[in-house]
Design a protein around this motif. Structure first.
Motif, PDB file in Angstrom:
ATOM      1  N   TYR A 139       0.831  -1.207   0.000  1.00 17.72           N
ATOM      2  CA  TYR A 139       0.000   0.000   0.000  1.00 17.72           C
ATOM      3  C   TYR A 139       0.868   1.260   0.000  1.00 17.72           C
ATOM      4  N   GLN A 140       1.935   1.263   0.792  1.00 16.59           N
ATOM      5  CA  GLN A 140       2.814   2.427   0.840  1.00 16.59           C
ATOM      6  C   GLN A 140       3.448   2.706  -0.522  1.00 16.59           C
ATOM      7  N   VAL A 141       3.901   1.650  -1.188  1.00 13.51           N
ATOM      8  CA  VAL A 141       4.508   1.819  -2.511  1.00 13.51           C
ATOM      9  C   VAL A 141       3.480   2.344  -3.510  1.00 13.51           C
ATOM     10  N   PHE A 142       2.272   1.806  -3.463  1.00 14.19           N
ATOM     11  CA  PHE A 142       1.212   2.253  -4.369  1.00 14.19           C
ATOM     12  C   PHE A 142       0.849   3.713  -4.108  1.00 14.19           C
ATOM     13  N   ASP A 143       0.745   4.095  -2.848  1.00 14.97           N
ATOM     14  CA  ASP A 143       0.418   5.480  -2.503  1.00 14.97           C
ATOM     15  C   ASP A 143       1.521   6.439  -2.952  1.00 14.97           C
ATOM     16  N   CYS A 144       2.772   6.047  -2.775  1.00 12.19           N
ATOM     17  CA  CYS A 144       3.881   6.886  -3.213  1.00 12.19           C
ATOM     18  C   CYS A 144       3.906   7.013  -4.736  1.00 12.19           C
ATOM     19  N   ALA A 145       3.572   5.936  -5.438  1.00  8.55           N
ATOM     20  CA  ALA A 145       3.527   5.995  -6.901  1.00  8.55           C
ATOM     21  C   ALA A 145       2.428   6.933  -7.387  1.00  8.55           C
ATOM     22  N   LEU A 146       1.274   6.934  -6.708  1.00  8.64           N
ATOM     23  CA  LEU A 146       0.193   7.847  -7.095  1.00  8.64           C
ATOM     24  C   LEU A 146       0.604   9.307  -6.902  1.00  8.64           C
ATOM     25  N   ASN A 147       1.264   9.596  -5.786  1.00  9.06           N
ATOM     26  CA  ASN A 147       1.724  10.961  -5.554  1.00  9.06           C
ATOM     27  C   ASN A 147       2.786  11.380  -6.565  1.00  9.06           C
ATOM     28  N   THR A 148       3.601  10.443  -6.991  1.00  5.23           N
ATOM     29  CA  THR A 148       4.590  10.745  -8.031  1.00  5.23           C
ATOM     30  C   THR A 148       3.907  11.066  -9.349  1.00  5.23           C
ATOM     31  N   LEU A 149       2.842  10.335  -9.679  1.00  8.47           N
ATOM     32  CA  LEU A 149       2.091  10.626 -10.901  1.00  8.47           C
ATOM     33  C   LEU A 149       1.430  12.004 -10.825  1.00  8.47           C
ATOM     34  N   VAL A 150       0.974  12.398  -9.644  1.00  7.98           N
ATOM     35  CA  VAL A 150       0.404  13.740  -9.484  1.00  7.98           C
ATOM     36  C   VAL A 150       1.457  14.805  -9.756  1.00  7.98           C
ATOM     37  N   ALA A 151       2.666  14.600  -9.237  1.00  2.00           N
ATOM     38  CA  ALA A 151       3.751  15.560  -9.481  1.00  2.00           C
ATOM     39  C   ALA A 151       4.104  15.623 -10.953  1.00  2.00           C
ATOM     40  N   VAL A 152       4.131  14.481 -11.630  1.00  2.00           N
ATOM     41  CA  VAL A 152       4.442  14.469 -13.065  1.00  2.00           C
ATOM     42  C   VAL A 152       3.345  15.159 -13.858  1.00  2.00           C
ATOM     43  N   SER A 153       2.085  14.948 -13.485  1.00  2.00           N
ATOM     44  CA  SER A 153       0.977  15.600 -14.198  1.00  2.00           C
ATOM     45  C   SER A 153       1.017  17.118 -14.031  1.00  2.00           C
ATOM     46  N   ILE A 154       1.468  17.580 -12.861  1.00  2.00           N
ATOM     47  CA  ILE A 154       1.580  19.032 -12.660  1.00  2.00           C
ATOM     48  C   ILE A 154       2.675  19.613 -13.538  1.00  2.00           C
ATOM     49  N   VAL A 155       3.764  18.880 -13.711  1.00  2.00           N
ATOM     50  CA  VAL A 155       4.844  19.358 -14.581  1.00  2.00           C
ATOM     51  C   VAL A 155       4.399  19.365 -16.041  1.00  2.00           C
ATOM     52  N   VAL A 156       3.673  18.327 -16.444  1.00  2.00           N
ATOM     53  CA  VAL A 156       3.236  18.234 -17.841  1.00  2.00           C
ATOM     54  C   VAL A 156       2.095  19.208 -18.126  1.00  2.00           C
ATOM     55  N   TYR A 157       1.157  19.327 -17.188  1.00  2.00           N
ATOM     56  CA  TYR A 157       0.000  20.217 -17.370  1.00  2.00           C
ATOM     57  C   TYR A 157      -0.035  21.229 -16.219  1.00  2.00           C
ATOM     58  N   PRO A 158       0.767  22.287 -16.293  1.00  2.00           N
ATOM     59  CA  PRO A 158       0.814  23.252 -15.176  1.00  2.00           C
ATOM     60  C   PRO A 158      -0.458  24.075 -15.025  1.00  2.00           C
ATOM     61  N   ASN A 159      -1.278  24.159 -16.061  1.00  2.00           N
ATOM     62  CA  ASN A 159      -2.506  24.959 -15.964  1.00  2.00           C
ATOM     63  C   ASN A 159      -3.572  24.304 -15.091  1.00  2.00           C
ATOM     64  N   THR A 160      -3.375  23.050 -14.709  1.00  2.00           N
ATOM     65  CA  THR A 160      -4.361  22.383 -13.864  1.00  2.00           C
ATOM     66  C   THR A 160      -4.450  23.024 -12.476  1.00  2.00           C
ATOM     67  N   ILE A 161      -3.371  23.683 -12.044  1.00  2.00           N
ATOM     68  CA  ILE A 161      -3.405  24.348 -10.735  1.00  2.00           C
ATOM     69  C   ILE A 161      -4.380  25.516 -10.768  1.00  2.00           C
ATOM     70  N   GLN A 162      -4.321  26.317 -11.827  1.00  2.00           N
ATOM     71  CA  GLN A 162      -5.253  27.435 -11.949  1.00  2.00           C
ATOM     72  C   GLN A 162      -6.693  26.945 -12.077  1.00  2.00           C
ATOM     73  N   ASP A 163      -6.891  25.867 -12.801  1.00  2.00           N
ATOM     74  CA  ASP A 163      -8.242  25.312 -12.923  1.00  2.00           C
ATOM     75  C   ASP A 163      -8.775  24.834 -11.578  1.00  2.00           C
ATOM     76  N   TYR A 164      -7.903  24.250 -10.779  1.00  2.00           N
ATOM     77  CA  TYR A 164      -8.330  23.786  -9.463  1.00  2.00           C
ATOM     78  C   TYR A 164      -8.646  24.968  -8.548  1.00  2.00           C
ATOM     79  N   LEU A 165      -7.854  26.035  -8.635  1.00  2.00           N
ATOM     80  CA  LEU A 165      -8.108  27.209  -7.793  1.00  2.00           C
ATOM     81  C   LEU A 165      -9.424  27.882  -8.154  1.00  2.00           C
ATOM     82  N   GLN A 166      -9.782  27.866  -9.414  1.00  2.00           N
ATOM     83  CA  GLN A 166     -11.040  28.485  -9.829  1.00  2.00           C
ATOM     84  C   GLN A 166     -12.249  27.710  -9.329  1.00  2.00           C
TER      85      GLN A 166
END
Length: 226
Positions: free
Chosen positions: A105-132
């Protein structure tokens, strides 16, 4: 010769406690958190009016979460309590196999958080969409949205990086506990090199004395026959 992987192995974790103690504390902490979440979800299913939200935005989000989704979330929380309890029992009673589900479970949870970080780098505009999508009365919403996109991405990545580092350290602690418990169940002598000294892990005395001898010694006073 000791492999490089074994050089990183240690029987100590945060606050200089043993990895077994750290794993027990971590398992109990996860059980408490998921027990609180499960209690809130079960109470919300039993009395939805008690958790009625006045904000229109949050109320719409709550309407989307129907009873089926809340039942799924409750089942996940119950499963997490079971997995955490298994890890706690395995570390306390020294059963290595009971620690594996929590480690996965710990490895799976860490992998999901890593994918979130990669998605933010690839799609930086998602932060503004989330704030709106945040409510209008959210604290400092306007100040956060006024920041540049590059600065927001840097702050979010720094925050996620700290979380990933902490999660990776906890994974290492649980893995070291698993290796320690598994080594205790064997009869071979394992040597682990730490940063300051050498720790020799011997088999338990009770296990050694319980091993029967191959040939029983001759009785006292019996004649010796070559």
């Amino acid at each position: 010769m000791i492999s490089p992987w074994d050089r990183w192995h240690s029987t100590r974790c945060c606050l200089c406690c043993h990895v077994r103690t750290g794993t027990v504390i971590l398992g109990v902490w996860y059980m408490l958190i998921n027990a609180v979440v499960l209690l809130i979800l079960v109470t919300a299913l039993g009395d939805p009016d008690q958790y009625h939200l006045t904000s229109a935005e949050l109320a719409n989000d709550l309407d989307d979460m129907d009873d089926a989704n809340m039942c799924i979330a409750s089942a996940i929380s119950l499963l997490m309590i079971l997995i955490s309890g298994m890890a706690t029992y395995g570390a306390y009673k020294q059963h290595a196999a009971w620690i594996i589900p929590f480690f996965c479970y710990q490895v799976f949870d860490c992998a999901l958080n890593t994918l979130v970080a990669v998605s933010i780098v690839v799609y930086p505009n998602t932060i503004q969409d989330y704030l709106q999508q945040l409510p209008e009365n959210f604290p400092y919403k306007e100040d956060i949205m006024a920041m540049s996109n590059v600065c927001l991405v840097f702050i979010v990545l720094l925050f996620i990086g700290c979380i990933l580092t902490f999660k990776a350290y906890l994974i290492a602690c649980v893995w070291n506990c698993y290796r320690y418990v598994r080594a205790r169940s064997t009869t071979e002598v394992l040597i682990y090199v730490t940063t300051n000294d050498t720790t020799v892990l011997l088999p338990p005395y009770d296990d050694t004395m319980a091993i029967p001898s191959k040939n029983a010694p001759p009785p006292y006073g019996a004649p010796y026959i070559a």
